[in-house]
Each structure stands twice: as C-alpha cells, then as structure tokens.
Motif scaffolding. Structure first.
Motif, PDB file in Angstrom:
ATOM      1  N   PRO A  24       0.716  -1.431   0.323  1.00 19.28           N
ATOM      2  CA  PRO A  24       0.109  -0.289  -0.069  1.00 19.28           C
ATOM      3  C   PRO A  24       1.478   1.439  -0.124  1.00 19.28           C
ATOM      4  O   PRO A  24       2.478   0.999   0.782  1.00 19.28           O
ATOM      5  CB  PRO A  24      -1.069   0.193   1.655  1.00 19.28           C
ATOM      6  N   ALA A  25       0.679   1.915  -0.774  1.00 23.95           N
ATOM      7  CA  ALA A  25       1.043   3.703  -0.857  1.00 23.95           C
ATOM      8  C   ALA A  25       0.774   4.132   0.512  1.00 23.95           C
ATOM      9  O   ALA A  25      -0.323   4.324   1.450  1.00 23.95           O
ATOM     10  CB  ALA A  25       0.665   4.326  -1.844  1.00 23.95           C
ATOM     11  N   PRO A  26       1.659   4.885   1.301  1.00 22.79           N
ATOM     12  CA  PRO A  26       2.043   5.818   2.371  1.00 22.79           C
ATOM     13  C   PRO A  26       0.850   6.778   2.200  1.00 22.79           C
ATOM     14  O   PRO A  26       0.614   7.389   1.564  1.00 22.79           O
ATOM     15  CB  PRO A  26       3.427   5.792   3.002  1.00 22.79           C
ATOM     16  N   GLU A  27       0.076   7.196   3.597  1.00 23.76           N
ATOM     17  CA  GLU A  27      -0.623   8.512   3.021  1.00 23.76           C
ATOM     18  C   GLU A  27       0.446   9.045   4.913  1.00 23.76           C
ATOM     19  O   GLU A  27      -0.320   9.146   5.874  1.00 23.76           O
ATOM     20  CB  GLU A  27      -2.499   8.309   4.099  1.00 23.76           C
ATOM     21  N   ALA A  28       0.737   9.855   4.766  1.00 25.59           N
ATOM     22  CA  ALA A  28       1.084  11.284   5.281  1.00 25.59           C
ATOM     23  C   ALA A  28       0.463  11.619   6.843  1.00 25.59           C
ATOM     24  O   ALA A  28      -0.572  12.363   6.666  1.00 25.59           O
ATOM     25  CB  ALA A  28       2.426  12.433   5.070  1.00 25.59           C
ATOM     26  N   PRO A  29       0.584  11.695   7.771  1.00 26.11           N
ATOM     27  CA  PRO A  29      -0.288  12.107   9.393  1.00 26.11           C
ATOM     28  C   PRO A  29       0.322  13.339   8.894  1.00 26.11           C
ATOM     29  O   PRO A  29       1.214  14.079   8.386  1.00 26.11           O
ATOM     30  CB  PRO A  29       0.133  12.190  10.513  1.00 26.11           C
ATOM     31  N   ALA A  30      -0.348  14.374   9.387  1.00 27.19           N
ATOM     32  CA  ALA A  30       0.331  15.872   9.781  1.00 27.19           C
ATOM     33  C   ALA A  30       1.613  16.261  11.001  1.00 27.19           C
ATOM     34  O   ALA A  30       2.301  15.483  11.628  1.00 27.19           O
ATOM     35  CB  ALA A  30      -0.539  17.197  11.207  1.00 27.19           C
ATOM     36  N   GLY A  31       2.802  16.999  10.011  1.00 29.24           N
ATOM     37  CA  GLY A  31       3.454  16.798  10.353  1.00 29.24           C
ATOM     38  C   GLY A  31       4.834  15.521   9.241  1.00 29.24           C
ATOM     39  O   GLY A  31       5.834  15.824   9.465  1.00 29.24           O
ATOM     40  N   TRP A  32       4.461  15.007   8.396  1.00 32.69           N
ATOM     41  CA  TRP A  32       5.383  13.440   7.972  1.00 32.69           C
ATOM     42  C   TRP A  32       5.073  14.422   6.767  1.00 32.69           C
ATOM     43  O   TRP A  32       4.210  14.673   5.865  1.00 32.69           O
ATOM     44  CB  TRP A  32       4.621  12.427   8.307  1.00 32.69           C
ATOM     45  N   SER A  86      12.162   9.759  18.782  1.00 36.15           N
ATOM     46  CA  SER A  86      10.496   9.824  19.416  1.00 36.15           C
ATOM     47  C   SER A  86      10.109  10.489  19.292  1.00 36.15           C
ATOM     48  O   SER A  86      10.178  11.734  19.553  1.00 36.15           O
ATOM     49  CB  SER A  86      10.698   8.932  20.875  1.00 36.15           C
ATOM     50  N   ASP A  87       8.609  10.653  19.501  1.00 35.03           N
ATOM     51  CA  ASP A  87       7.961  11.676  19.430  1.00 35.03           C
ATOM     52  C   ASP A  87       8.543  12.709  20.803  1.00 35.03           C
ATOM     53  O   ASP A  87       8.816  12.189  21.879  1.00 35.03           O
ATOM     54  CB  ASP A  87       6.630  12.171  20.695  1.00 35.03           C
ATOM     55  N   GLY A  88       8.453  14.501  20.416  1.00 39.42           N
ATOM     56  CA  GLY A  88       9.377  14.686  21.709  1.00 39.42           C
ATOM     57  C   GLY A  88      11.075  15.420  22.575  1.00 39.42           C
ATOM     58  O   GLY A  88      11.085  15.423  22.568  1.00 39.42           O
ATOM     59  N   TRP A  89      11.605  13.965  21.273  1.00 44.94           N
ATOM     60  CA  TRP A  89      12.921  14.054  21.399  1.00 44.94           C
ATOM     61  C   TRP A  89      13.765  15.349  20.755  1.00 44.94           C
ATOM     62  O   TRP A  89      13.623  16.097  19.848  1.00 44.94           O
ATOM     63  CB  TRP A  89      13.270  12.757  21.400  1.00 44.94           C
ATOM     64  N   ARG A  90      14.300  16.333  22.098  1.00 48.96           N
ATOM     65  CA  ARG A  90      15.409  17.568  21.157  1.00 48.96           C
ATOM     66  C   ARG A  90      16.560  16.444  21.784  1.00 48.96           C
ATOM     67  O   ARG A  90      17.158  16.143  22.591  1.00 48.96           O
ATOM     68  CB  ARG A  90      14.915  18.497  22.290  1.00 48.96           C
ATOM     69  N   THR A 118       8.662  15.277   8.512  1.00 48.49           N
ATOM     70  CA  THR A 118       9.500  16.501   7.394  1.00 48.49           C
ATOM     71  C   THR A 118      10.834  17.087   7.763  1.00 48.49           C
ATOM     72  O   THR A 118      11.388  17.795   6.696  1.00 48.49           O
ATOM     73  CB  THR A 118       8.275  17.456   7.179  1.00 48.49           C
ATOM     74  N   ALA A 119      10.507  17.711   9.100  1.00 51.57           N
ATOM     75  CA  ALA A 119      12.805  17.668   9.570  1.00 51.57           C
ATOM     76  C   ALA A 119      13.567  16.390   9.023  1.00 51.57           C
ATOM     77  O   ALA A 119      14.440  16.817   9.721  1.00 51.57           O
ATOM     78  CB  ALA A 119      12.350  17.844  11.605  1.00 51.57           C
ATOM     79  N   ASN A 120      13.597  15.251   8.057  1.00 52.68           N
ATOM     80  CA  ASN A 120      13.881  14.116   8.012  1.00 52.68           C
ATOM     81  C   ASN A 120      14.605  14.783   6.528  1.00 52.68           C
ATOM     82  O   ASN A 120      15.388  13.981   5.505  1.00 52.68           O
ATOM     83  CB  ASN A 120      13.495  12.975   8.269  1.00 52.68           C
ATOM     84  N   LEU A 121      12.954  15.275   6.199  1.00 58.62           N
ATOM     85  CA  LEU A 121      13.853  15.707   4.511  1.00 58.62           C
ATOM     86  C   LEU A 121      14.764  16.861   4.336  1.00 58.62           C
ATOM     87  O   LEU A 121      14.986  18.374   5.601  1.00 58.62           O
ATOM     88  CB  LEU A 121      12.509  16.707   3.782  1.00 58.62           C
ATOM     89  N   VAL A 122      16.442  16.731   3.414  1.00 58.90           N
ATOM     90  CA  VAL A 122      17.545  16.829   3.795  1.00 58.90           C
ATOM     91  C   VAL A 122      17.677  17.729   1.923  1.00 58.90           C
ATOM     92  O   VAL A 122      16.764  16.861   0.670  1.00 58.90           O
ATOM     93  CB  VAL A 122      18.488  16.477   4.031  1.00 58.90           C
ATOM     94  N   PRO A 123      17.957  19.151   1.678  1.00 59.15           N
ATOM     95  CA  PRO A 123      18.011  19.610  -0.006  1.00 59.15           C
ATOM     96  C   PRO A 123      18.798  18.147  -0.498  1.00 59.15           C
ATOM     97  O   PRO A 123      19.828  18.453  -0.070  1.00 59.15           O
ATOM     98  CB  PRO A 123      18.454  20.751   0.409  1.00 59.15           C
ATOM     99  N   LYS A 124      18.550  18.420  -1.297  1.00 60.39           N
ATOM    100  CA  LYS A 124      19.508  17.359  -2.475  1.00 60.39           C
ATOM    101  C   LYS A 124      20.425  18.852  -3.481  1.00 60.39           C
ATOM    102  O   LYS A 124      19.936  20.033  -3.920  1.00 60.39           O
ATOM    103  CB  LYS A 124      18.770  16.970  -3.142  1.00 60.39           C
ATOM    104  N   PRO A 125      21.935  19.191  -2.645  1.00 64.95           N
ATOM    105  CA  PRO A 125      22.344  19.671  -3.713  1.00 64.95           C
ATOM    106  C   PRO A 125      22.401  19.851  -5.118  1.00 64.95           C
ATOM    107  O   PRO A 125      21.888  19.100  -5.424  1.00 64.95           O
ATOM    108  CB  PRO A 125      24.508  19.823  -3.505  1.00 64.95           C
ATOM    109  N   ALA A 126      22.133  20.870  -5.360  1.00 66.50           N
ATOM    110  CA  ALA A 126      22.027  21.579  -7.143  1.00 66.50           C
ATOM    111  C   ALA A 126      23.042  20.847  -7.727  1.00 66.50           C
ATOM    112  O   ALA A 126      24.003  20.551  -7.456  1.00 66.50           O
ATOM    113  CB  ALA A 126      21.916  22.638  -7.434  1.00 66.50           C
ATOM    114  N   GLY A 127      22.476  20.108  -8.734  1.00 71.66           N
ATOM    115  CA  GLY A 127      23.622  19.507  -9.911  1.00 71.66           C
ATOM    116  C   GLY A 127      24.447  18.189  -9.613  1.00 71.66           C
ATOM    117  O   GLY A 127      24.781  16.931 -10.550  1.00 71.66           O
ATOM    118  N   MET A 128      23.638  17.553  -7.772  1.00 71.77           N
ATOM    119  CA  MET A 128      24.532  16.221  -7.184  1.00 71.77           C
ATOM    120  C   MET A 128      23.213  15.192  -8.156  1.00 71.77           C
ATOM    121  O   MET A 128      22.328  15.099  -8.563  1.00 71.77           O
ATOM    122  CB  MET A 128      23.847  16.159  -5.989  1.00 71.77           C
TER     123      MET A 128
END
Ligand SMILES: NC(=O)c1ccc[n+]([C@@H]2O[C@H](COP(=O)([O-])OP(=O)(O)OC[C@H]3O[C@@H](n4cnc5c(N)ncnc54)[C@H](OP(=O)(O)O)[C@@H]3O)[C@@H](O)[C@H]2O)c1
Length: 323
Positions: A24-32, A86-90, A118-128
């Motif tokens: 099954p394809a994922p369905e992202a909850p808030a924050g994902w 985990s939730d709330g980890w800083r 969403t916080a786990n997304l890192v920009p792919k450098p242009a040209g990589m």
C-alpha cells in the motif's frame, strides 16, 4: 505501489524472505511528508532485517531500505534522513534510546513512495546525481560521523579502515582522502584491494597483516574477525571507532590489557544527525566526490543486488532506481 519488502525472515537464508511486489502507498499524518522515490540505496542493515536482526517478526511485512532520494509534494529534490526520533525528543537524535531507522518501525525506502517526518528531509544539492544522493543517508553518513565527529584525527593523520569493499569502508576511504587524511585499508580480496587504491587508499594490506607503522585511528565495522588487529595497529593514545560487527560481536580476545596499557579510546558510532547529513551532502558536492557505486539496478531486480551483498561481493554501493 512497487516495493522490496521482508515477508519472512531466515537467519541462514535471508533472500528467502525478500519479495518485490505490491504494497500500500503511504498516507502522511501531520508533520510527515510523502517522498516520490527516485533512487534507494542498499545497506547491510537490509540483510540483517531479512536475517531477523533488529526487526521484530511481528512488524512484517516491512518495506526495506534506509536510503532514498526523491521529490517531495512541492517538487523539492530531497535526500531522506533515516533516523526517526521518538515523539518529543530534542537534541542529537542518534542518542535517543527510542529512535528507529526507516524499515525498523516505519516502512522503508525501497518503494515508489516513502513517508518520513518532514524534519527528516535534507535538500539535495543542485547538480548532485540521483545515484550519488541515494548513497548518503546510511553508509556515508555513518562514515562521516566516524571520521569527522568521532575519530579526532587531524588532516595528515593516518587512519586504518578494516575491510575495503563495503559501503561504509569505501565511503571512509573517499571521505578521508578528500579531507587530507592518509587512508590505509585491509581486504580479504586482492581485486578489492586494488580497487581501494584506485579510489584513494594510500596503502592496502591483507586482512590481519602487520602494518609497517602504527596508525592514529582505526575504523572498525568488521568486528570479531579484525578486532585484535585493530587494537594492535594503533599507536598509544589512538582511537578505534566502531560502527558495526559484520563478522560477529564476540572477538576471541577482548584485548583489554592492551586497551588500558596503550591508553586507547574505543568509541561507538551510529549513523549521524540530520545536520551531519546536510553537511555531508554539501561536502560531497563541494569536494567533487563521486561515491563508488557497485551497481545500479531497477527496483524489480532488487534480488540481484541483495544476493551480491549476501555473498560479500560488492565494491561500493548498490543503488535501486524507480520512476
Ligand atoms: N552503526 C551504524 O549506524 C551502521 C551504519 C551502517 C553500517 N553499519 C554496519 O557496518 C557493517 C558494514 O556495513 P556495509 O553496509 O558497509 O556492509 P557491506 O557493504 O556488506 O561491507 C562489508 C565489509 O566488511 C568486510 N568484511 C566482511 N566480513 C569480513 C571478514 N570476515 N573479515 C574481514 N573483513 C570482512 C568487507 O571487506 P573486504 O570484502 O574488502 O574484505 C567489507 O568492507 C555492517 O555490519 C553494518 O550493519 C552500522
């Protein structure tokens, strides 16, 4: 959607539980976010999952894969960071005792889509390239933290990498070379030793061979088979950074006497932070590093890539392509 997943597990025949088929394809909850995956990398972690190590059987079926690059819903080109706190980890997520990697609790990256915080997304450098981007999240991130965060070695220092052909080992050699370190490696195989020289190792030795001089740090992912050699290869005050134990967790000798007498430091290292992944991506791009890729395969041929890794027959990364 098409995915490579663990349907069952076997300690002795890991490929028996690998299925490439529909999930099954994922369905992202808030924050994902959902990422359309372009490329996904293979790591030894995926083989451990099929062997039943680190992935409880009650979580099956589980889509495998920790590494991916693709596009988010807004069309941004991103690299996926695999460490999910985990939730709330800083703070440093690698220190969260309840952290997981993608494919341990949440579905992995070897699929047309993956869902991540969403916080786990890192920009792919242009040209990589997409292939390069797929290499970075696990093996390369682990190598980056071992070498630059944990080893304490300065440019000009000498570092021994145990094993030459693995994903982490090749990343260590290429990163260390680019940073001005003198990189030595060991290998069980003459052809892989030659390849290690080609990608930047200064010297390569047979597995267990006595070195001509002692080194500042050893990068250890082989474990039991090389532990004594790692301890014996260090100069007094040197550092072993250990991030894996492919050949087993229990060395024949612990070498405790040598560790205290030579005042060695033994430092455990696991993955890296999201910020280290972003720095790694920028470093790879700025230094013009081309990660060594053993093979690029469409995801429906994933079994061939897994078989190579199980047979210990890879040099560099195996990358799967989608779309
Ligand atoms: N802590 C973490 O966050 C983390 C992250 C990534 C990986 N790891 C661990 O690090 C290890 C390597 O991962 P990888 O993805 O790079 O795997 P891989 O691609 O399968 O690498 C295998 C490496 O181990 C060497 N090797 C294997 N068995 C050996 C033996 N009996 N004697 C000597 N050398 C041996 C090989 O060297 P030659 O074939 O050249 O001899 C090769 O360099 C795995 O155990 C993995 O789980 C840990």
């Amino acid at each position: 959607m098409l995915a490579a997943y663990a349907a069952t597990q076997s300690e002795t025949d890991p490929l028996s539980g690998l299925v490439v088929g529909d999930r099954p394809a994922p369905e992202a909850p808030a924050g994902w976010s959902v990422v359309d995956v372009r490329t996904a990398g293979l790591n030894h972690h995926d083989v451990w999952s099929l062997r039943g190590v680190g992935l409880p059987a009650d979580r099956l079926p589980m889509i495998l894969g920790c590494d991916a690059a693709g596009t988010d819903a807004d069309g941004n080109e991103v690299i996926v960071h695999s460490v999910v706190p985990s939730d709330g980890w800083r703070g440093d997520e690698t220190l969260d005792p309840r952290r997981t990697l993608l494919s341990e609790l949440h579905q992995g990256t070897m699929a047309e889509q993956v869902m991540v915080p969403t916080a786990n997304l890192v920009p792919k450098p242009a040209g990589m390239s997409w292939e390069t981007a797929a290499c970075l999240s696990t093996a390369w991130l682990t190598a980056y933290r071992m070498l630059f965060t944990n080893s304490g070695v300065q440019p000009g220092g000498t570092v021994l990498v145990q094993g030459a052909g693995g994903g982490v080992a090749t990343a260590l050699i290429q990163l260390g070379r680019a940073a001005g370190l003198r990189m030595w490696a060991t290998s069980r195989d003459a052809a892989r030793a030659d390849r290690a020289l080609e990608i930047g190792a200064d010297r390569v030795f047979g597995s267990g061979e006595r070195l001509p001089e002692r080194v500042d740090a050893v990068m250890e992912t082989v474990g039991a088979a090389t532990w004594s050699h790692s301890v014996n290869s260090l100069q007094p005050g040197g550092t072993i950074v250990i991030a894996g134990a492919t050949s087993g967790y229990d060395p024949r000798k612990g070498e405790l006497n040598k560790i205290f007498f030579k005042q060695l430091k033994v430092i455990g290292s696991t993955m890296g932070t999201r910020d280290e992944l972003a720095q790694l991506a920028r470093f790879v791009q700025a230094a013009g590093i081309d990660p060594v890729i053993d093979s690029v395969l469409p995801l429906d041929k994933a079994r061939d890539g897994f078989a190579k890794m199980v047979d210990g027959d890879v040099f560099g990364k195996v990358v799967f392509t989608l779309h």
